[in-house]
Design a protein around this motif. Structure first.
Motif, PDB file in Angstrom:
ATOM      1  N   VAL A  17       1.004  -1.063   0.005  1.00  0.00           N
ATOM      2  CA  VAL A  17      -0.137  -0.071   0.076  1.00  0.00           C
ATOM      3  C   VAL A  17       0.893   1.268   0.060  1.00  0.00           C
ATOM      4  O   VAL A  17       1.848   1.429   0.957  1.00  0.00           O
ATOM      5  CB  VAL A  17      -0.817  -0.012   1.226  1.00  0.00           C
ATOM      6  CG1 VAL A  17      -2.015   1.342   1.216  1.00  0.00           C
ATOM      7  CG2 VAL A  17      -1.718  -1.243   1.277  1.00  0.00           C
ATOM      8  N   THR A  31      -4.639   6.598  10.540  1.00  0.00           N
ATOM      9  CA  THR A  31      -4.417   6.080   9.537  1.00  0.00           C
ATOM     10  C   THR A  31      -3.741   4.652   9.668  1.00  0.00           C
ATOM     11  O   THR A  31      -4.059   3.658   9.184  1.00  0.00           O
ATOM     12  CB  THR A  31      -3.487   6.812   8.493  1.00  0.00           C
ATOM     13  OG1 THR A  31      -4.181   8.044   8.035  1.00  0.00           O
ATOM     14  CG2 THR A  31      -3.263   6.084   7.068  1.00  0.00           C
ATOM     15  N   ARG A  34      -6.063   2.370  11.339  1.00  0.00           N
ATOM     16  CA  ARG A  34      -6.963   1.719  10.388  1.00  0.00           C
ATOM     17  C   ARG A  34      -6.307   0.568   9.261  1.00  0.00           C
ATOM     18  O   ARG A  34      -6.881  -0.409   9.006  1.00  0.00           O
ATOM     19  CB  ARG A  34      -7.816   2.821   9.537  1.00  0.00           C
ATOM     20  CG  ARG A  34      -8.615   3.863  10.238  1.00  0.00           C
ATOM     21  CD  ARG A  34     -10.017   3.410   9.862  1.00  0.00           C
ATOM     22  NE  ARG A  34     -10.707   3.592   8.655  1.00  0.00           N
ATOM     23  CZ  ARG A  34     -11.197   4.761   8.311  1.00  0.00           C
ATOM     24  NH1 ARG A  34     -11.438   5.808   9.039  1.00  0.00           N
ATOM     25  NH2 ARG A  34     -11.564   4.655   7.063  1.00  0.00           N
ATOM     26  N   LEU A  35      -4.953   1.151   8.851  1.00  0.00           N
ATOM     27  CA  LEU A  35      -4.418   0.196   8.065  1.00  0.00           C
ATOM     28  C   LEU A  35      -4.218  -1.352   8.830  1.00  0.00           C
ATOM     29  O   LEU A  35      -4.158  -2.327   8.148  1.00  0.00           O
ATOM     30  CB  LEU A  35      -3.021   0.593   7.457  1.00  0.00           C
ATOM     31  CG  LEU A  35      -3.302   1.817   6.554  1.00  0.00           C
ATOM     32  CD1 LEU A  35      -1.736   2.302   6.433  1.00  0.00           C
ATOM     33  CD2 LEU A  35      -3.724   1.353   5.110  1.00  0.00           C
ATOM     34  N   MET A  38      -7.389  -3.150   8.956  1.00  0.00           N
ATOM     35  CA  MET A  38      -7.661  -3.735   7.768  1.00  0.00           C
ATOM     36  C   MET A  38      -6.872  -5.218   7.294  1.00  0.00           C
ATOM     37  O   MET A  38      -7.162  -5.960   6.863  1.00  0.00           O
ATOM     38  CB  MET A  38      -7.250  -2.589   6.516  1.00  0.00           C
ATOM     39  CG  MET A  38      -7.621  -3.043   5.208  1.00  0.00           C
ATOM     40  SD  MET A  38      -6.248  -3.866   4.394  1.00  0.00           S
ATOM     41  CE  MET A  38      -5.104  -2.452   4.160  1.00  0.00           C
ATOM     42  N   PHE A  49       3.411  -1.174   4.048  1.00  0.00           N
ATOM     43  CA  PHE A  49       2.943  -0.013   4.066  1.00  0.00           C
ATOM     44  C   PHE A  49       4.086   1.044   3.498  1.00  0.00           C
ATOM     45  O   PHE A  49       4.958   1.315   4.357  1.00  0.00           O
ATOM     46  CB  PHE A  49       2.280   0.435   5.209  1.00  0.00           C
ATOM     47  CG  PHE A  49       1.231  -0.375   5.641  1.00  0.00           C
ATOM     48  CD1 PHE A  49       0.289  -0.880   4.739  1.00  0.00           C
ATOM     49  CD2 PHE A  49       1.164  -1.112   6.922  1.00  0.00           C
ATOM     50  CE1 PHE A  49      -0.738  -1.523   5.294  1.00  0.00           C
ATOM     51  CE2 PHE A  49       0.310  -1.985   7.220  1.00  0.00           C
ATOM     52  CZ  PHE A  49      -0.852  -2.147   6.560  1.00  0.00           C
ATOM     53  N   MET A 104      -3.013   5.016  -2.109  1.00  0.00           N
ATOM     54  CA  MET A 104      -3.949   5.386  -1.277  1.00  0.00           C
ATOM     55  C   MET A 104      -3.636   6.682  -0.794  1.00  0.00           C
ATOM     56  O   MET A 104      -2.341   6.982  -0.504  1.00  0.00           O
ATOM     57  CB  MET A 104      -4.222   4.235  -0.372  1.00  0.00           C
ATOM     58  CG  MET A 104      -5.182   4.782   0.819  1.00  0.00           C
ATOM     59  SD  MET A 104      -5.172   3.445   2.240  1.00  0.00           S
ATOM     60  CE  MET A 104      -5.778   2.066   1.515  1.00  0.00           C
ATOM     61  N   LEU A 108      -7.305   9.310   4.498  1.00  0.00           N
ATOM     62  CA  LEU A 108      -8.423   8.332   5.002  1.00  0.00           C
ATOM     63  C   LEU A 108      -9.570   8.746   4.008  1.00  0.00           C
ATOM     64  O   LEU A 108     -10.671   8.282   4.222  1.00  0.00           O
ATOM     65  CB  LEU A 108      -8.864   8.279   6.330  1.00  0.00           C
ATOM     66  CG  LEU A 108      -7.715   7.934   7.197  1.00  0.00           C
ATOM     67  CD1 LEU A 108      -8.309   8.004   8.647  1.00  0.00           C
ATOM     68  CD2 LEU A 108      -7.681   6.307   6.576  1.00  0.00           C
ATOM     69  N   PRO A 112      -9.299   2.440   3.922  1.00  0.00           N
ATOM     70  CA  PRO A 112      -8.611   1.247   3.657  1.00  0.00           C
ATOM     71  C   PRO A 112      -9.351   0.141   3.634  1.00  0.00           C
ATOM     72  O   PRO A 112      -8.871  -1.037   3.180  1.00  0.00           O
ATOM     73  CB  PRO A 112      -7.795   1.249   5.093  1.00  0.00           C
ATOM     74  CG  PRO A 112      -7.736   2.740   5.468  1.00  0.00           C
ATOM     75  CD  PRO A 112      -9.089   3.313   5.084  1.00  0.00           C
ATOM     76  N   GLU A 113     -10.688   0.031   4.447  1.00  0.00           N
ATOM     77  CA  GLU A 113     -11.521  -0.839   4.275  1.00  0.00           C
ATOM     78  C   GLU A 113     -11.844  -1.612   2.931  1.00  0.00           C
ATOM     79  O   GLU A 113     -12.066  -2.756   2.765  1.00  0.00           O
ATOM     80  CB  GLU A 113     -12.826  -0.982   5.034  1.00  0.00           C
ATOM     81  CG  GLU A 113     -12.481  -0.660   6.515  1.00  0.00           C
ATOM     82  CD  GLU A 113     -11.842   1.026   6.768  1.00  0.00           C
ATOM     83  OE1 GLU A 113     -12.135   1.867   5.923  1.00  0.00           O
ATOM     84  OE2 GLU A 113     -11.168   0.898   7.712  1.00  0.00           O
ATOM     85  N   VAL A 115      -9.781  -2.114   0.367  1.00  0.00           N
ATOM     86  CA  VAL A 115      -8.789  -2.810  -0.018  1.00  0.00           C
ATOM     87  C   VAL A 115      -9.112  -4.195   0.014  1.00  0.00           C
ATOM     88  O   VAL A 115      -8.631  -5.062  -1.109  1.00  0.00           O
ATOM     89  CB  VAL A 115      -7.433  -2.600   0.904  1.00  0.00           C
ATOM     90  CG1 VAL A 115      -6.466  -3.639   0.284  1.00  0.00           C
ATOM     91  CG2 VAL A 115      -6.865  -1.006   0.535  1.00  0.00           C
TER      92      VAL A 115
END
Ligand code: UDP
Ligand code: MG
Length: 325
Positions: A17, A31, A34-35, A38, A49, A104, A108, A112-113, A115
């Motif tokens: 990502v 972020t 959340r990553l 995910m 990442f 990305m 946000l 991320p969801e 993906v």
């Protein structure tokens, strides 16, 4: 089956990502969280990442450095100055090791969801899964209107179709990434370059939320430069505009000559005509300057391409193996 070389049954595929960041200290904590969530929801994949700090002046680099120190999936590339989002994304693509690569935004607005759904489509055999915004509540009337105009213009001019309501948020398979890596151009319009590459592409609709925190890093000036890159890098039609304008001007000139001769030969009022003269001079002057300007834009681009400077300068790396990247 993914179209890219499968990593074999034992190793789950690696998804890179790539997140370009300019002054994003307010959002990065969220972020990263959340990553992380995910990735936990995708046990069938491994993740890396790649954060590209595009010359931030706030705490962005410090946050990312710390993240890279505690999480081996986080890698940081810090630019020596601001080179622009499209260049930052290109740098990420250069170092990404994944079987698939996701672009990305760090703020946000690209959730991320989503993906997980992109990966599912990739596993079905698509090489590009691009996120298309089904709702843009975050954008005002002006942004939506200008965006629509921009895509109408670029799709009339460009030799490859460029989907509208689509940003850079997308997943690309390794073969597509390799095509991008072979495109050395300076004035980069990534979404157009991906369209140009071809392969099997599909849209995935998602709702684009508002920026989580902080302000947009795309003021009007940057937006216009970005739009110009999109149009001028994917079409030479503006150059042909001068031919059309020249034909129109020549047609008008013929009419004017006919009129002038007629007045000169058959009437006695042929000394007048200052207004017509001024109109002709001003019109021709305007048309010529416009055409010169268009020509100049392309010549300037040729100039910056032939200098062959590196696309970006890296000041710092974190999370890279010795001698890599
Ligand atoms: N960005 C960047 N360099 C720039 C401008 C923006 O790396 O020169 C990053 C920014 O940090 C964000 C992404 O590109 O992660 C998209 O920018 P932004 O959200 O400000 O644009 P918008 O969504 O308002 O169009
Ligand atoms: Mg944004």
């Amino acid at each position: 089956m993914p179209a890219s070389p499968s990593p074999g049954p034992s190793a789950p595929p690696l998804i890179s990502v790539i997140l370009p960041c300019l002054d994003e200290e307010e959002v990065l904590g969220e972020t990263l969280a959340r990553l992380d969530r995910m990735a936990a929801d995708q046990p069938g994949c491994r993740f890396e990442f790649v954060f590209v700090d595009d010359g931030s002046r706030d705490g962005t680099a410090a946050i990312l450095r710390a993240a890279a120190a505690r999480d081996p999936r986080v890698r940081l590339l810090r630019f020596a100055r601001n080179f622009g989002q499209q260049i930052a994304v290109s740098a990420g693509i250069e170092v990404a090791r994944g079987d698939a690569v996701v672009l990305m935004d760090a703020d946000l607005q690209d959730p991320p969801e989503v993906v997980g759904e992109m990966v599912a489509l990739w596993r079905q055999g698509f090489d590009v899964v691009y996120g298309t915004r089904s709702a843009r509540p975050a954008d005002g009337m002006v942004k939506r209107g200008t965006a629509r105009l921009f895509y109408a213009v670029i799709n009339r001019l460009s030799e490859v179709p460029i989907p509208s309501d689509t940003g850079d948020f997308r997943l690309m398979s390794r073969p597509v990434v390799e095509v991008l890596r072979r495109m050395p151009e300076r004035h980069r319009f990534i979404r157009g370059m991906v369209s140009w590459a071809g392969f099997r592409q599909t849209a995935l609709h998602y709702e684009r939320p508002e920026r989580f925190a902080g302000r947009t890093k795309y003021p009007l000036r940057k937006m216009l430069a970005f739009a110009a890159d999109g149009i001028l890098s994917f079409s030479i039609r503006p150059l042909q505009l001068s031919i059309a304008l020249g034909l129109v001007a020549a047609g008008l000139a013929l009419l004017g000559i006919g009129y002038a001769l007629f007045m000169r030969i058959f009437t006695s009022i042929w000394v007048e005509g200052w207004t017509a003269l001024m109109l002709a001079v001003l019109f021709m002057g305007g048309v010529q300057l416009l055409c010169l300007g268009i020509l100049g834009e392309y010549v300037g681009r040729i100039y910056s391409e032939v200098k062959r400077r590196p696309l970006y300068v890296v000041a710092e790396r974190a999370g890279f193996d010795e001698g890599e990247g």
